[in-house]
Design a protein around this motif. Structure first.
Motif, PDB file in Angstrom:
ATOM      1  N   THR A 130      -4.806  -8.805   7.046  1.00 15.34           N
ATOM      2  CA  THR A 130      -3.351  -8.750   6.975  1.00 15.34           C
ATOM      3  C   THR A 130      -2.741  -7.726   7.921  1.00 15.34           C
ATOM      4  O   THR A 130      -1.564  -7.840   8.268  1.00 15.34           O
ATOM      5  CB  THR A 130      -2.894  -8.439   5.533  1.00 15.34           C
TER       6      THR A 130
ATOM      7  N   ARG B 288       2.607  -5.155   4.666  1.00 14.76           N
ATOM      8  CA  ARG B 288       2.720  -5.070   3.212  1.00 14.76           C
ATOM      9  C   ARG B 288       2.054  -3.806   2.698  1.00 14.76           C
ATOM     10  O   ARG B 288       1.078  -3.314   3.277  1.00 14.76           O
ATOM     11  CB  ARG B 288       2.046  -6.288   2.577  1.00 14.76           C
TER      12      ARG B 288
ATOM     13  N   ARG C 263      -0.846   0.853   3.701  1.00 19.37           N
ATOM     14  CA  ARG C 263      -0.654  -0.543   4.089  1.00 19.37           C
ATOM     15  C   ARG C 263      -1.868  -1.384   3.702  1.00 19.37           C
ATOM     16  O   ARG C 263      -2.999  -0.887   3.614  1.00 19.37           O
ATOM     17  CB  ARG C 263      -0.395  -0.668   5.588  1.00 19.37           C
TER      18      ARG C 263
END
Length: 263
Positions: A230, A152, A256
């Protein structure tokens, strides 16, 4: 005799170890006996010192005791949650009671996964000072032909930000201070060839440590803090610590999202 899923350890909150952590973080070594331990510095204590014969290939203690063996070799610290109830004081003895609350194996998008939740209570005298929930994930060895995981993008609307830099020496020092033998943090051939990373991996708890100190500096004493990793950050990368209100995140150099957190 304590149950198999519980471990109780005692340790003295040595000011010298806390001062060494301050220096590793680039701060002056100011902490003294009687001072309150900064948030997350309790990870410097309660070492589990085992002979090499009781370690796994990755340098961690072998599973099958407090943490059950679910047949998956790669361990990752996925996230955690902390509740701060009273200050831990340097120079005094403390005890940590650790319990394996849950251990479940599931099928994920990329194959089997095992999720483990550890709960740690840290006491001084008869006072519960801190409760920590630690989330671990175990995975199979990487498939070199598998597509790279989707990452993400991190938000760019932060109210406050600061950059942090890492190198192999800093990761080694943090591993030593926390008695963390995981080879992905100091053994680059192992990290690349066995676990499939692009370099040495910055410890998830080390990123969380930076965020907690930022939170305490900007918001005052912490009552609770949670974080979730993450995407991995490599030792040669510069990260940006970001805050918007009570929400925090770590942004990698390519934009990111590496970690989210809330205070």
């Amino acid at each position: 005799m304590q149950p198999d899923n519980t471990l109780t350890q005692s340790d003295v909150m040595d000011p010298a170890r806390a001062q060494a952590m301050q220096v590793a973080l680039g701060h002056a070594p100011t902490l003294l006996a009687g001072d309150a331990l900064p948030p997350f510095f309790h990870t410097l204590y309660f070492w589990t010192a085992l002979p090499s014969s009781q370690l796994g290939r990755d340098g961690h203690p072998k599973v099958g005791g407090l943490i059950p063996d679910m047949g998956l070799p790669r361990r990752m610290w996925a996230g955690g949650r902390l509740q701060f109830d009273a200050p831990l004081r340097l120079g005094a003895e403390a005890r940590r009671v650790s319990v394996c609350e849950a251990a479940n194996r599931k099928e994920g998008r990329t194959g089997p996964l095992a999720f483990v939740t550890m709960r740690h209570e840290v006491w001084q005298a008869d006072t519960l000072c801190l409760t920590e929930w630690q989330g671990l994930v175990y995975r199979k060895d990487p498939d070199p032909n598998a597509p790279r995981p989707i990452v993400r993008d991190a938000a760019v609307d932060e109210e406050a930000a600061e950059t942090v830099h890492f190198d192999a020496t800093l990761l080694f020092r943090y591993s030593a201070l926390t008695f963390n033998g995981h080879r992905i943090h100091y053994d680059q051939p192992y990290a690349r060839e066995v676990e499939g990373y692009d370099g040495l991996v910055v410890h998830g708890p080390f990123l969380a440590q930076h965020l907690m100190l930022m939170a305490e500096r900007d918001l005052g004493p912490l009552g609770a803090f949670s974080f979730r990793a993450t995407a991995p950050l490599m030792h040669h990368e510069t990260a940006t610590l970001c805050r918007k209100g009570r929400e925090f995140w770590v942004r990698g150099p390519d934009g990111r999202l590496c970690m989210t957190a809330s205070a």
